[in-house]
Write a protein that holds these residues in place. Structure first.
Motif, PDB file in Angstrom:
ATOM      1  N   ALA A 111       0.808  -1.217   0.000  1.00 43.50           N
ATOM      2  CA  ALA A 111       0.000   0.000   0.000  1.00 43.50           C
ATOM      3  C   ALA A 111       0.844   1.270   0.000  1.00 43.50           C
ATOM      4  N   GLY A 112       2.176   1.123  -0.047  1.00 39.74           N
ATOM      5  CA  GLY A 112       3.048   2.287  -0.134  1.00 39.74           C
ATOM      6  C   GLY A 112       3.595   2.781   1.191  1.00 39.74           C
ATOM      7  N   VAL A 113       3.451   1.994   2.246  1.00 46.37           N
ATOM      8  CA  VAL A 113       3.948   2.369   3.574  1.00 46.37           C
ATOM      9  C   VAL A 113       5.133   1.474   3.915  1.00 46.37           C
ATOM     10  N   VAL A 114       6.318   2.058   4.072  1.00 41.47           N
ATOM     11  CA  VAL A 114       7.536   1.286   4.305  1.00 41.47           C
ATOM     12  C   VAL A 114       7.819   1.236   5.804  1.00 41.47           C
ATOM     13  N   THR A 115       7.749   0.032   6.378  1.00 37.12           N
ATOM     14  CA  THR A 115       7.991  -0.182   7.799  1.00 37.12           C
ATOM     15  C   THR A 115       8.912  -1.383   7.957  1.00 37.12           C
ATOM     16  N   ASN A 116       9.159  -1.812   9.172  1.00 43.85           N
ATOM     17  CA  ASN A 116       9.826  -3.103   9.351  1.00 43.85           C
ATOM     18  C   ASN A 116       9.190  -3.869  10.504  1.00 43.85           C
ATOM     19  N   ARG A 117       9.039  -5.168  10.288  1.00 44.02           N
ATOM     20  CA  ARG A 117       8.495  -6.025  11.347  1.00 44.02           C
ATOM     21  C   ARG A 117       9.487  -6.074  12.498  1.00 44.02           C
ATOM     22  N   ASN A 118       8.991  -6.290  13.700  1.00 40.53           N
ATOM     23  CA  ASN A 118       9.857  -6.243  14.877  1.00 40.53           C
ATOM     24  C   ASN A 118       9.261  -7.091  15.991  1.00 40.53           C
ATOM     25  N   SER A 119      10.123  -7.700  16.771  1.00 36.16           N
ATOM     26  CA  SER A 119       9.668  -8.490  17.915  1.00 36.16           C
ATOM     27  C   SER A 119       9.031  -7.589  18.955  1.00 36.16           C
ATOM     28  N   VAL A 120       8.103  -8.164  19.711  1.00 40.74           N
ATOM     29  CA  VAL A 120       7.546  -7.522  20.895  1.00 40.74           C
ATOM     30  C   VAL A 120       7.956  -8.370  22.093  1.00 40.74           C
ATOM     31  N   PRO A 121       7.853  -7.846  23.316  1.00 31.12           N
ATOM     32  CA  PRO A 121       8.233  -8.654  24.481  1.00 31.12           C
ATOM     33  C   PRO A 121       7.500  -9.991  24.520  1.00 31.12           C
ATOM     34  N   GLN A 122       8.259 -11.050  24.812  1.00 32.70           N
ATOM     35  CA  GLN A 122       7.731 -12.426  24.846  1.00 32.70           C
ATOM     36  C   GLN A 122       7.028 -12.775  23.529  1.00 32.70           C
ATOM     37  N   ASP A 123       7.649 -12.437  22.433  1.00 35.27           N
ATOM     38  CA  ASP A 123       7.030 -12.582  21.119  1.00 35.27           C
ATOM     39  C   ASP A 123       6.746 -14.049  20.793  1.00 35.27           C
ATOM     40  N   PRO A 124       5.475 -14.422  20.546  1.00 33.65           N
ATOM     41  CA  PRO A 124       5.157 -15.824  20.243  1.00 33.65           C
ATOM     42  C   PRO A 124       5.593 -16.269  18.866  1.00 33.65           C
ATOM     43  N   ASN A 125       5.894 -15.309  17.981  1.00 36.11           N
ATOM     44  CA  ASN A 125       6.256 -15.658  16.607  1.00 36.11           C
ATOM     45  C   ASN A 125       7.749 -15.614  16.336  1.00 36.11           C
ATOM     46  N   GLY A 126       8.567 -15.288  17.355  1.00 35.45           N
ATOM     47  CA  GLY A 126      10.007 -15.272  17.169  1.00 35.45           C
ATOM     48  C   GLY A 126      10.493 -14.064  16.398  1.00 35.45           C
ATOM     49  N   ALA A 127      11.807 -14.056  16.126  1.00 38.05           N
ATOM     50  CA  ALA A 127      12.447 -12.877  15.549  1.00 38.05           C
ATOM     51  C   ALA A 127      12.297 -12.786  14.031  1.00 38.05           C
ATOM     52  N   TRP A 128      11.818 -13.849  13.358  1.00 42.60           N
ATOM     53  CA  TRP A 128      11.684 -13.792  11.902  1.00 42.60           C
ATOM     54  C   TRP A 128      10.296 -13.304  11.486  1.00 42.60           C
ATOM     55  N   TYR A 129       9.259 -13.960  11.999  1.00 42.77           N
ATOM     56  CA  TYR A 129       7.901 -13.549  11.628  1.00 42.77           C
ATOM     57  C   TYR A 129       7.413 -12.402  12.511  1.00 42.77           C
ATOM     58  N   THR A 130       7.736 -12.419  13.759  1.00 46.67           N
ATOM     59  CA  THR A 130       7.447 -11.377  14.757  1.00 46.67           C
ATOM     60  C   THR A 130       5.943 -11.133  14.954  1.00 46.67           C
ATOM     61  N   THR A 131       5.653 -10.292  15.915  1.00 48.10           N
ATOM     62  CA  THR A 131       4.271  -9.944  16.230  1.00 48.10           C
ATOM     63  C   THR A 131       4.082  -8.434  16.189  1.00 48.10           C
ATOM     64  N   GLY A 132       5.133  -7.710  15.867  1.00 46.86           N
ATOM     65  CA  GLY A 132       5.045  -6.258  15.881  1.00 46.86           C
ATOM     66  C   GLY A 132       5.528  -5.617  14.600  1.00 46.86           C
ATOM     67  N   VAL A 133       5.211  -4.341  14.469  1.00 48.40           N
ATOM     68  CA  VAL A 133       5.724  -3.497  13.398  1.00 48.40           C
ATOM     69  C   VAL A 133       6.278  -2.244  14.050  1.00 48.40           C
ATOM     70  N   ARG A 134       7.529  -1.926  13.738  1.00 45.72           N
ATOM     71  CA  ARG A 134       8.184  -0.745  14.298  1.00 45.72           C
ATOM     72  C   ARG A 134       8.059   0.412  13.319  1.00 45.72           C
ATOM     73  N   LEU A 135       7.688   1.576  13.860  1.00 44.60           N
ATOM     74  CA  LEU A 135       7.516   2.765  13.030  1.00 44.60           C
ATOM     75  C   LEU A 135       8.245   3.929  13.682  1.00 44.60           C
ATOM     76  N   GLY A 136       8.951   4.708  12.876  1.00 47.20           N
ATOM     77  CA  GLY A 136       9.686   5.850  13.402  1.00 47.20           C
ATOM     78  C   GLY A 136       9.346   7.111  12.637  1.00 47.20           C
ATOM     79  N   THR A 137       9.557   8.254  13.283  1.00 50.90           N
ATOM     80  CA  THR A 137       9.179   9.542  12.688  1.00 50.90           C
ATOM     81  C   THR A 137      10.319  10.377  12.112  1.00 50.90           C
ATOM     82  N   PRO A 138      11.618  10.021  12.280  1.00 46.81           N
ATOM     83  CA  PRO A 138      12.671  10.918  11.802  1.00 46.81           C
ATOM     84  C   PRO A 138      12.612  11.253  10.319  1.00 46.81           C
TER      85      PRO A 138
END
Length: 486
Positions: free
Chosen positions: A388-415
């Motif tokens: 959809a044109g939004v560039v982000t990266n997947r990221n682990s969350v605390p006690q992530d059930p999906n591990g570091a590859w699939y992850t359960t989070g998306v990290r977004l930054g404003t810089p």
């Protein structure tokens, strides 16, 4: 809503410079020239929300494309292993001077090629200061070259038998903070501290308990995906209590330190023995590393080459000097404050639309979105947003059930988007668009029909309408306004 972005200073000169450079490149390998042009077009046409990315100024970018790239300069200022390094000495001295003034640090070392190089320099400088130097003094030797084979084996055992306590990857720490597959997890006996399972916040009492129990030589603070500020005065108290050296990795938030958004107990430089950083991310410079240190560690850090590094990248050190000079201007402090303000607006935009954020918000430059409420993995969410044109990266969350590859989070930054001129209302719209995309995304299945953690289905028309709204915002906030390539 922000005003129309002003035309870039010296835009005409920059346009001429890049046109000429691309013409020269194309005369040798036109595909590289075309890929370079396309990269600018792609960056101009997408919503960049990767927290570790930014847009360097044309002055910084152009500084890297010079004949300083051709020069070897192992050693330090005034003490090189190659001749004719007087101009490199000027460049490195200026980079260090600007860094010291910018961060209020007694000592700065601008040679590291990257963040991991900066951390390796820091680790080995701490080991040299605390293990090697005392051992040499005890043995009456000036350097390791003077040791007998048996003495050297004893010293090697001591150097490789120390303890490090750092923030765990799923809690927001970095690979280089003791993650076992990383070199930092192999060169140290390591333990990791996490965050409170209920709040997601750092528990300083628990960190102190772990430090008393483990007694590390090195306590690492800092983060790559923790959306809150850290009290570095408390971390120094913990380090002092157990006799540890406090090392802070501020790669992600260095721009907020430089811009005086983080001050007092939240400024790591006065509290850490050694502070490391990258020079891009929120600092908006070239890709590279930096080490700051208190006086007692200066001589050890200054041995980064040949201890860990080879030939410094003189052209990148020159670009670091330019970026640090830019960051010392008053407008950079204003920019840094907007980064933090925009992150709060982004977080509030998510929360008002029912999304779940790790720690419930942010007070730095990043937001960590937990996508379980959308029925997705981090990888599925990242891929759907990219479509959809939004560039982000997947990221682990605390006690992530999906591990570091699939992850359960998306990290977004404003810089990055703050550099483009985005303001609070735009970031609220960004949150709206992301929630809309994820709400219309469903998890896919494997070829065998089983649930998939990677594939996804985005409802018809969602990508198109999201792109259209993104294009409107980007048109109001162009990247490198006034810079045109023929």
């Amino acid at each position: 809503m922000s005003e129309q972005s002003p035309v870039l200073p010296y835009a005409k000169a920059a346009s001429t410079a890049y046109d000429a450079a691309l013409e020269v490149i194309a005369s040798v390998e036109p595909r590289i020239a075309e890929a370079t042009r396309q990269e600018l077009a792609d960056q101009r046409g997408s919503l960049k929300l990767i927290a570790s990315e930014n847009y360097a100024s044309p002055a910084v970018l152009l500084t890297m494309g010079t004949w300083f790239s051709d020069k070897y300069a192992e050693g330090t200022v005034g003490h090189r292993f190659y001749a004719a390094c007087q101009n490199v000495d000027t460049v490195e001295a200026l980079a260090a001077e600007h860094a010291r003034e910018l961060f209020g640090a007694p000592y700065a070392y601008a040679q590291p090629h990257s963040g991991i190089d900066a951390n390796l320099v820091a680790f080995w400088s701490i080991l040299a200061h605390r293990v090697e130097t005392p051992a040499l003094e005890k043995l009456g030797a000036k350097s390791v070259n003077d040791l007998t084979e048996q003495d050297w084996e004893t010293l090697r055992h001591e150097l490789g038998n120390q303890r490090l306590l750092g923030m765990s990857l799923d809690a927001g720490g970095h690979l280089t903070h003791g993650f076992r597959p990383n070199i930092s997890g192999k060169m140290f006996h390591q333990r990791q501290y996490g965050t409170d399972p209920e709040t997601g916040l750092l528990d300083y009492d628990r960190v102190a308990e772990l430090a008393r129990e483990f007694k590390p030589m090195v306590l690492v603070a800092g983060y790559s995906a923790y959306p809150r500020r850290v009290n570095f005065a408390k971390m120094r108290e913990i380090a002092d209590e157990v006799g540890a050296t406090l090392m802070v990795d501020m790669a992600h938030f260095a721009g907020l330190v430089a811009g005086k958004v983080f001050t007092g107990d939240e400024d790591p430089v006065p509290h850490a023995h050694v502070t490391t950083s990258t020079t891009h991310k929120s600092l908006r410079g070239p890709r590279g590393g930096l080490v700051l240190a208190q006086e007692e560690f200066a001589a050890d850090v200054d041995r980064g080459c040949p201890m860990v590094l080879g030939g410094p990248l003189s052209h990148v050190m020159a670009a670091k000097a330019v970026a640090f000079a830019e960051a010392r201007r008053p407008e950079f402090a204003e920019y840094a404050q907007r980064i933090a303000d925009n992150a709060k607006s982004l977080a509030e935009g998510f929360l008002t639309r029912g999304a779940t954020l790790v720690t419930g918000g942010t007070d730095n430059h990043l937001v960590l979105l937990d996508v379980r409420s959308f029925g997705l993995t981090g990888r599925q969410a990242e891929s759907a947003l990219l479509e959809a044109g939004v560039v982000t990266n997947r990221n682990s969350v605390p006690q992530d059930p999906n591990g570091a590859w699939y992850t359960t989070g998306v990290r977004l930054g404003t810089p990055a988007l703050t550099t483009r001129g985005f303001g609070s209302s735009e970031f609220d719209t960004v949150a709206e668009l992301i929630v809309d995309v994820l709400s219309h995304t469903t998890a896919g299945t494997t070829k065998a029909g089983a649930p998939s953690k990677a594939t996804f289905v985005l409802a018809d028309g969602v990508a198109e309408r999201t792109h259209a709204r993104i294009d409107e915002m980007l048109a109001r906030n162009p990247l490198y306004p006034g810079l045109e390539l023929t």
